[in-house]
Design an enzyme around this catalytic site. Structure first.
Site, PDB file in Angstrom:
ATOM      1  CE1 TYR A  70      -4.232   1.115  -0.224  1.00 32.28           C
ATOM      2  CE2 TYR A  70      -4.461  -1.134   0.564  1.00 32.28           C
ATOM      3  CZ  TYR A  70      -5.010  -0.011  -0.042  1.00 32.28           C
ATOM      4  OH  TYR A  70      -6.295  -0.029  -0.468  1.00 32.28           O
ATOM      5  CD  GLU A  72      -4.450   5.296   0.711  1.00 34.62           C
ATOM      6  OE1 GLU A  72      -4.085   5.085   1.885  1.00 34.62           O
ATOM      7  OE2 GLU A  72      -5.627   5.535   0.370  1.00 34.62           O
ATOM      8  CG  ASP A 216      -7.842   9.942 -24.567  1.00 36.51           C
ATOM      9  OD1 ASP A 216      -6.844   9.186 -24.497  1.00 36.51           O
ATOM     10  OD2 ASP A 216      -8.983   9.606 -24.207  1.00 36.51           O
ATOM     11  CB  THR A 242      -4.222   2.835 -22.335  1.00 41.80           C
ATOM     12  OG1 THR A 242      -3.760   2.633 -23.677  1.00 41.80           O
ATOM     13  CG2 THR A 242      -5.664   3.328 -22.364  1.00 41.80           C
ATOM     14  CE  LYS A 245      -7.017   1.330 -25.344  1.00 40.69           C
ATOM     15  NZ  LYS A 245      -7.991   2.431 -25.520  1.00 40.69           N
ATOM     16  NE  ARG A 251      -6.664  -4.691 -19.188  1.00 37.85           N
ATOM     17  CZ  ARG A 251      -7.140  -4.343 -20.392  1.00 37.85           C
ATOM     18  NH1 ARG A 251      -7.847  -3.240 -20.537  1.00 37.85           N
ATOM     19  NH2 ARG A 251      -6.918  -5.097 -21.451  1.00 37.85           N
TER      20      ARG A 251
HETATM   21  C1  LIG Z   1      -8.961   2.922 -24.655  1.00 37.21           C
HETATM   22  C2  LIG Z   1      -9.251   4.368 -24.526  1.00 37.21           C
HETATM   23  C3  LIG Z   1      -9.554   4.942 -23.283  1.00 37.21           C
HETATM   24  C4  LIG Z   1      -9.863   4.143 -22.040  1.00 37.21           C
HETATM   25  O1  LIG Z   1      -8.942   3.276 -21.587  1.00 37.21           O
HETATM   26  P1  LIG Z   1      -9.359   2.168 -20.498  1.00 37.21           P
HETATM   27  O2  LIG Z   1      -8.042   1.699 -19.988  1.00 37.21           O
HETATM   28  O3  LIG Z   1     -10.162   1.149 -21.241  1.00 37.21           O
HETATM   29  O4  LIG Z   1     -10.173   2.836 -19.454  1.00 37.21           O
HETATM   30  C5  LIG Z   1      -9.696   6.315 -23.223  1.00 37.21           C
HETATM   31  N1  LIG Z   1      -9.571   7.081 -24.303  1.00 37.21           N
HETATM   32  C6  LIG Z   1      -9.299   6.569 -25.521  1.00 37.21           C
HETATM   33  C7  LIG Z   1      -9.159   7.484 -26.679  1.00 37.21           C
HETATM   34  C8  LIG Z   1      -9.138   5.199 -25.673  1.00 37.21           C
HETATM   35  O5  LIG Z   1      -8.910   4.690 -26.875  1.00 37.21           O
END
Ligand SMILES: *Cc1c(COP(=O)(O)O)cnc(C)c1O
Length: 448
Positions: A70, A72, A216, A242, A245, A251
């Site tokens: 933990y 935090e 994003d 993320t 990906k 993850r």
């Molecule tokens: C995949 C994705 C997310 C969210 O990611 P998670 O890990 O599934 O919550 C947010 N924004 C975009 C543009 C994405 O492609």
């Protein structure tokens, strides 16, 4: 023994590394499920654009005792004692993220892309503030203002769309909408947008109305790491991504921002929207960032794009219409209307044969969201397995055969030949990205 003493030499398997047999004996049902999932991954073609195969090193640290701690707070300011080792992991993850992307500040604690995005809203907007983003129907993400997400329920979505002719972002339209609605935040980046984005144009629009520019980049940060698409970091106030990906890590999520926003972002993650961070995931992010900074990763990033272009061309050769006419990334969105099949049916027929891709709306889609006109495919996972452009031509042929309703068993037999050449989990697997990528089940045998 001193509490900070190593308990095993680096090169041998430490006593604390979990054994597969421990799980198989303790919970055969879950062990069976995990092995079947490995079998599904190994036997099929993983073309869901968000998915990838993390390296054995990433997966090893995810199973380490770092998960028990933990912690935090942030490095040097934790709410619990005993954080000296996890602090170093987080420090490394932050340093590597900053160095790789040229960011002034990095927060590596978000549990997911969505958690990272929630923190950005929390840092820069108040409830009901207008937030402008690419509409979901045109390739945006749920967290960009969809009514069924916190983003659309708690803030006022101001969507923009792509141009009808080019199916790419219409920057003049974005400027006009921005002037009218004066959003607090402008978001760019999407989940089914295959093209590069003109960050400079967005920067100018944001400056004009004094909005925060948030990119994003959830899908593309692996391509950025490899230097194969423009880096949004120099242009944006804040970039979220993320880590699982194209970045091919665990993850999770990550936020990069300008130094002036560091405090707001950090507080928005902890304590505002998260408590204990996942220290094993943070350490795994550090491992993935190290992998992504190596020369081989550049080849991987280039390979993803070359494969996406080859797959796109081949799908077009089978009669599909490419949204925006092609791709700059690992993502292809194909309109199947010319083939007389909707995306949901294509998704289902392909999945029966072991080809995993997903239905997708196309811009100005005449079909409803449940049965949209298109499919989205991505090359992150198959490129990790070592597939090349020639294989993409074969894969497009398999997709076309599945869409025509051919017997899934016959298609699966041809997939077996393909994946035998490029296994997802090579026995004794080494680092991903080369000819022998991705996997590495060291114990417990190879999956089906
Ligand atoms: C995949 C994705 C997310 C969210 O990611 P998670 O890990 O599934 O919550 C947010 N924004 C975009 C543009 C994405 O492609």
């Amino acid at each position: 023994m001193r509490r900070d003493e190593r308990i095993s030499p680096l090169s041998t398997t430490p006593s604390w590394v979990p054994e597969w047999e421990d799980l198989a004996a303790a919970d055969p049902e879950i062990a069976d499920i995990a092995d079947r999932e490995a079998g599904r991954l190994a036997a099929g073609l993983q073309l869901i654009a968000s998915e990838n195969h993390a390296s054995p090193a990433v997966r090893a640290v995810l199973a380490s005792p770092l998960s028990m701690k933990y912690a935090e707070g942030y490095v040097g300011q934790r709410f619990y004692p005993g954080c000296e080792h996890v602090d170093r992991a987080e420090e490394l993850a932050v340093q590597r993220a900053r160095a790789l992307f040229g960011a002034e500040h990095a927060n590596v604690q978000p549990h997911s892309g969505t958690s990272a995005n929630l923190a950005v809203y929390a840092a820069f907007a108040k409830p009901d503030d207008p937030v402008m983003a690419l509409s979901l129907a045109h390739g945006g993400h749920l967290t960009h203002g969809a009514r069924i997400s916190f983003s659309g329920a708690w803030f006022t979505p101001v969507p923009y769309e792509v141009d009808r002719a080019t199916e790419q972002i219409d920057y003049e339209a974005v400027r006009e909408i921005a002037r009218i609605h004066a959003p607090r935040i402008i978001v760019c980046g999407g989940t089914a947008y295959p093209r590069n984005i003109d960050y400079q144009a967005f920067r100018e629009i944001a400056d004009e109305i004094e909005a925060i520019l948030w990119v994003d980049a959830a899908h593309i940060m692996g391509l950025v790491a490899g230097g194969e698409v423009p880096n949004p970091v120099p242009f944006a106030d804040v970039v979220t991504t993320t880590t699982h990906k194209t970045l091919r890590g665990p993850r999770g999520g990550m936020i990069l921002c300008r130094g002036e926003h560091a405090r707001a972002i950090d507080r928005a993650v902890f304590p505002f929207s998260q408590s204990g961070p996942s220290m094993q995931a943070i350490a795994a992010k550090a491992v993935a960032l190290r992998e992504a900074s190596q020369p081989a990763f550049k080849d991987y990033a280039r390979g993803m794009i070359e494969n996406a272009r080859a797959l796109a061309d081949a799908l077009a050769g089978h009669g599909a219409r490419l949204v925006s006419g092609g791709t700059d990334t690992h993502i292809v969105v194909a309109d199947l209307q010319p083939l007389g099949i909707d995306g949901a049916r294509a998704e289902d027929l392909c999945a029966r044969a072991g080809i995993y891709l997903n239905k997708s709306a196309v811009p100005f889609d005449p079909m409803p969201p449940r049965t949209p006109s298109g499919i989205r495919v991505g090359t992150a996972a198959v490129t990790t397995q070592g597939f090349g452009a020639g294989d993409m031509v074969e894969i497009a042929g398999l997709i076309a055969r599945a869409c025509r309703g051919e017997d899934p068993g016959r298609i699966a037999a041809d997939i077996a030949g393909l994946v035998a050449r490029h296994p997802a989990f090579p026995v004794g697997g080494s680092a991903p990205g080369g000819s022998d990528p991705g996997g590495g089940i060291r114990r417990g045998g190879s999956p089906a």
